[in-house]
Write an enzyme that holds these catalytic residues in place. Structure first.
Site, PDB file in Angstrom:
ATOM      1  N   GLU A 160      23.031 -35.477  12.573  1.00  0.00           N
ATOM      2  CA  GLU A 160      22.737 -36.542  11.612  1.00  0.00           C
ATOM      3  C   GLU A 160      23.756 -37.675  11.766  1.00  0.00           C
ATOM      4  O   GLU A 160      24.772 -37.666  11.077  1.00  0.00           O
ATOM      5  CB  GLU A 160      22.737 -35.986  10.198  1.00  0.00           C
ATOM      6  N   TYR A 161      23.464 -38.669  12.626  1.00  0.00           N
ATOM      7  CA  TYR A 161      22.267 -38.896  13.424  1.00  0.00           C
ATOM      8  C   TYR A 161      22.705 -39.523  14.735  1.00  0.00           C
ATOM      9  O   TYR A 161      23.747 -40.206  14.778  1.00  0.00           O
ATOM     10  CB  TYR A 161      21.280 -39.823  12.708  1.00  0.00           C
ATOM     11  N   THR A 185      11.436 -34.308   5.817  1.00  0.00           N
ATOM     12  CA  THR A 185      10.588 -35.225   5.057  1.00  0.00           C
ATOM     13  C   THR A 185      10.920 -35.159   3.567  1.00  0.00           C
ATOM     14  O   THR A 185      10.110 -34.739   2.737  1.00  0.00           O
ATOM     15  CB  THR A 185       9.106 -34.917   5.317  1.00  0.00           C
ATOM     16  N   ASP A 222      19.490 -24.238  16.264  1.00  0.00           N
ATOM     17  CA  ASP A 222      18.873 -25.399  15.629  1.00  0.00           C
ATOM     18  C   ASP A 222      19.914 -26.517  15.609  1.00  0.00           C
ATOM     19  O   ASP A 222      21.004 -26.342  15.047  1.00  0.00           O
ATOM     20  CB  ASP A 222      18.435 -25.042  14.204  1.00  0.00           C
ATOM     21  N   ASP A 270      14.407 -36.847   0.755  1.00  0.00           N
ATOM     22  CA  ASP A 270      15.510 -37.814   0.636  1.00  0.00           C
ATOM     23  C   ASP A 270      15.071 -39.219   1.043  1.00  0.00           C
ATOM     24  O   ASP A 270      15.868 -40.013   1.540  1.00  0.00           O
ATOM     25  CB  ASP A 270      16.730 -37.395   1.466  1.00  0.00           C
TER      26      ASP A 270
END
Length: 423
Positions: A181-182, A253, A177, A255
């Site tokens: 960021e980002y 989805t 995974d 913060d």
């Protein structure tokens, strides 16, 4: 016509013969399967058999939080993402050596060559729950600084992808995974403008190397990402292209608002609230984020909806509107760090307790707490708001739900709700 009939009869007889051979066990069940499933076919298969529950376990939960891998109820989880591995010199490396590979747990041995640490506990967890898949999450907010260099050239991308394959083979993971960021901007270290295209090429290279390894190992290695939910993330990536190489896209989805702002707001509103004074409220909500990814070319069947098992708080807030959308002076002490509250802590000490009253925003579909005596406002998700979000993801045909993180829900209240809604 006679020739065609003979061919048809032969085809039928051959099919019957092959079925009989399969039934009596002479041929293996996978004898006529093709190559290892692609990301597309893997996602379609999982979606057809039910919604996924993707749950993150952070390495630091093993310390003061004292929430161990053995405490996880993996019967309610499809994919367990371990956070995080680091990126050092362009390669995937163990992030926290003590927690990941060295910590001694009951039943571990001290002899040379013995496996210990959380990685060994994950192996034991999979033995207990054979259907569970474990995925190593790479990067995160703190360790994303090495991605831009790793993605820069074909040589660097190959080096990174090869190291990812070695990592999952060495430690027994079922996939990777990527939590960058980002790309381009954001995080602790700004990247490069060309990150937008290089991110795609990095994911493509990972898919290539994971598929090659899967062919050798006789399995499909999963490839997912944790994706930002803001419009800027979509502007700085080529998500339609990236998604074609992925099994799933886990959208973070949550913060949408937090203690970095001086006005109280909601951590993860499902829908935009017209009463919200935030200028970007139309895009800073769960529904808008999902719609943005679909417009960018990500199939709904590959989107996994992020659910926060924690709340965010402000203090010194004006009491008007029960503290909602009010100016505040700071952040309160949270469960482990300033302004952030585990759901299990909210259950035990805050929800309609100790001067805190629960309220409900019926437009945003999320609860919140307010204590007028100290002006503390806390936005969070509970079983009611989770129910709206699981109903939403099912109505949109999404692949499932992603949880950040398991250590925040010690009573498994929210995990059980998610599992019951999606099983």
């Amino acid at each position: 016509m006679k020739s065609k009939k003979n061919k048809a009869r032969f085809g039928k007889r051959l099919a019957v013969a092959l079925i009989m051979l399969l039934l009596i066990g002479i041929l293996p069940a996978g004898a006529f399967a093709g190559s290892a499933p692609t990301a597309k076919s893997q996602a379609a298969t999982s979606a057809a058999s039910g919604k996924n529950v993707v749950a993150y376990y952070p390495s630091w939960a093993t310390y003061d939080r004292n929430f161990q891998v053995m405490d996880i109820d993996a019967s309610k989880i499809t994919y367990l993402n371990y956070a995080f591995a680091n990126v050092v010199n362009g390669e995937v490396t163990v992030g926290d050596t003590y927690a990941d590979t060295d910590k001694f747990f009951p039943g571990d041995c001290w002899d040379a060559g013995c496996k210990r640490g959380n990685f060994n506990q994950l192996t034991k967890l999979k033995q207990k729950y054979p259907n569970l898949k474990t995925i190593i999450s790479v990067g995160g907010w703190t360790w994303s600084g090495g991605f831009s260099d790793a993605a820069l050239t074909d040589a660097s991308r190959t080096k990174f992808a090869d190291s990812a394959v070695r990592f999952i083979r060495t430690w027994g993971f079922d996939g990777v995974d990527i939590d960058w960021e980002y790309p381009v901007s954001g995080g602790l270290q700004n990247g490069r403008p060309e990150d937008k295209q290089n991110f795609t090429l990095l994911i493509q290279k990972l898919r290539e190397k994971l598929d090659a390894a899967g062919q050798q190992d006789g399995k499909h290695y999963l490839l997912t990402i944790a994706a930002g939910a803001s419009p800027s993330y979509l502007q700085n990536t080529e998500m339609g292209k990236v998604a074609s190489y992925l099994d799933y896209v886990n959208i973070m989805t949550y913060d949408f608002h937090g203690g970095w702002e001086q006005r109280s707001n909601h951590n993860a509103p499902l829908y935009a609230d017209p009463a919200d004074p935030f200028p970007d409220k139309s895009t800073f909500n769960v529904s808008a984020a999902v719609d943005g990814f679909i417009r960018a070319g990500v199939p709904a069947s590959k989107i996994v909806l992020g659910l926060p098992f924690y709340g965010r708080g402000w203090t010194g807030c004006n009491s008007a509107g029960n503290g909602q959308y009010q100016t505040c002076t700071g952040t309160p002490q949270g469960t482990w760090e300033s302004g952030i509250f585990d759901f299990s802590d909210l259950e035990a000490n805050y929800i309609n307790k100790n001067g805190y009253t629960r309220y409900w925003n019926d437009v945003a579909k999320v609860p919140y707490l307010f204590n007028p005596s100290n002006g503390t406002f806390i936005s969070y998700d509970d079983a009611e708001s989770i129910g709206y979000k699981t109903s939403y993801l099912k109505s949109k045909g999404l692949a499932g739900a992603m949880i950040w993180d398991l250590s925040s829900d010690r009573n498994k209240t929210l995990l059980t709700k998610v599992y019951n809604d999606l099983q």
